[in-house]
Design a protein around this motif. Structure first.
Motif, short mmCIF file in Angstrom:
data_model
loop_
_atom_site.label_atom_id
_atom_site.label_comp_id
_atom_site.label_asym_id
_atom_site.label_seq_id
_atom_site.Cartn_x
_atom_site.Cartn_y
_atom_site.Cartn_z
N ASN A 170 27.85 -22.26 -41.73
CA ASN A 170 27.69 -21.13 -42.66
C ASN A 170 27.75 -19.78 -41.95
O ASN A 170 28.34 -18.82 -42.46
N LYS A 171 27.14 -19.70 -40.77
CA LYS A 171 27.11 -18.44 -40.04
C LYS A 171 28.52 -18.03 -39.61
O LYS A 171 28.89 -16.86 -39.67
N GLU A 172 29.32 -19.02 -39.17
CA GLU A 172 30.69 -18.73 -38.73
C GLU A 172 31.54 -18.25 -39.91
O GLU A 172 32.35 -17.34 -39.77
N ILE A 173 31.33 -18.89 -41.06
CA ILE A 173 32.07 -18.51 -42.26
C ILE A 173 31.71 -17.08 -42.67
O ILE A 173 32.56 -16.27 -43.01
N ALA A 174 30.41 -16.79 -42.60
CA ALA A 174 29.93 -15.46 -42.97
C ALA A 174 30.53 -14.39 -42.08
O ALA A 174 30.96 -13.33 -42.55
N GLU A 175 30.61 -14.66 -40.79
CA GLU A 175 31.17 -13.69 -39.84
C GLU A 175 32.66 -13.47 -40.10
O GLU A 175 33.16 -12.34 -40.04
#
Length: 216
Positions: A170-175
Motif C-alpha cells: 500500500n505504501k509503495e502504491i501511495a508513493e
C-alpha cells in the motif's frame, strides 16, 4: 380525415394553430379548449382522433394531468403534447402520462403536421433530438445492466487493483500515485467489496483474467 381538438390557454396561439391546420385536406378541427378540464369535456363530446395538448395552462388543469385522465376515459385517443420545454424530464413525464407524441412549439409547421399524422396513424412521435436522447439513455441503461463487477470500478480503483495484483504494498502504491496510504486502503476495501473478493490470491487470479498484470 383526422379529427383534431386543439388545446392551448393562449387565444392567439389557438387561433394560429387552427388557421394553420384546418386548411389541410386531411385534417379537420372539431373544436378547441383553453385548459385541461375543458379539453376532457370537449374530447368526450366531440370524439377527436387526436388532441393537440399544450403542456402548461395556468391557472387551469395542466396538459399532463389532462392527458392521464383523458387516456383513462378514452384509451383510443391519441394525444400530442405541444410545449416549449426542451427538457427530458418533461418528455418522460409526458410519455408516462400516456401521450403518443411530444413536439416543441418552435418546431417547423411541416414537422407539426407530420407529428399529428403520425400519432393519428397509431405511431409514436418525438422530435429528433428527443429521440436521440431517449436512445442514448436506453443504451446507457442497457450497458449498465450488462456490466460485470469490474465495470463498476472507478478508474482509480482499477489502477490500484493492478498495482496490488502485481505485489506492491500500500505504501509503495501511495508513493507512486502521490496519494495517502489511507486513500489506497479505502480504494482497496471498496474494490474488493465490489468484486466480491476476500484474499490477495483471489485478487491476483482475477487480475490475470482481466489482463492487468502487464509489468511494462
Amino acid at each position: 380525415m383526422i379529427q383534431l381538438l386543439v388545446v392551448d390557454d393562449h387565444v392567439v396561439v389557438r387561433s394560429g394553430l387552427i388557421a394553420l391546420l384546418d386548411g389541410k385536406n386531411d385534417i379537420h378541427i372539431v373544436g378547441d379548449a383553453a385548459d385541461g378540464d375543458e379539453a376532457i369535456a370537449k374530447a368526450q363530446e366531440l370524439k377527436p382522433d387526436v388532441v393537440l395538448m399544450d403542456f402548461s395552462m395556468p391557472p387551469g388543469k395542466d396538459g399532463l394531468t389532462a392527458t392521464a385522465e383523458l387516456k383513462k376515459l378514452m384509451p383510443d385517443v391519441s394525444i400530442l403534447i405541444l410545449t416549449m420545454h426542451d427538457d427530458e424530464e418533461y418528455l418522460f413525464r409526458a410519455i408516462h402520462a400516456g401521450a403518443s407524441g411530444y413536439i416543441l412549439k418552435s418546431a417547423p409547421h411541416e414537422e407539426l403536421l407530420a407529428a399529428i399524422r403520425s400519432v393519428a396513424e397509431g405511431s409514436a412521435y418525438l422530435y429528433p433530438s428527443a429521440t436521440k436522447r431517449l436512445m442514448s439513455e436506453y443504451l446507457d441503461k442497457a450497458k449498465q445492466e450488462n456490466a460485470g463487477p469490474y465495470d463498476t470500478l472507478s478508474e482509480r480503483e482499477k489502477e490500484i487493483l493492478s498495482w496490488i495484483a502485481k505485489g506492491y504494498a500500500n505504501k509503495e502504491i501511495a508513493e507512486h500515485l502521490v496519494i495517502s496510504v489511507k486513500t489506497v486502503e479505502s480504494h482497496k476495501s471498496n474494490l474488493m467489496e465490489k468484486l466480491g473478493l476476500r484474499t490477495r490470491p483471489e485478487l491476483v487470479k482475477f487480475a490475470m483474467k482481466k489482463g492487468l498484470l502487464n509489468f511494462e
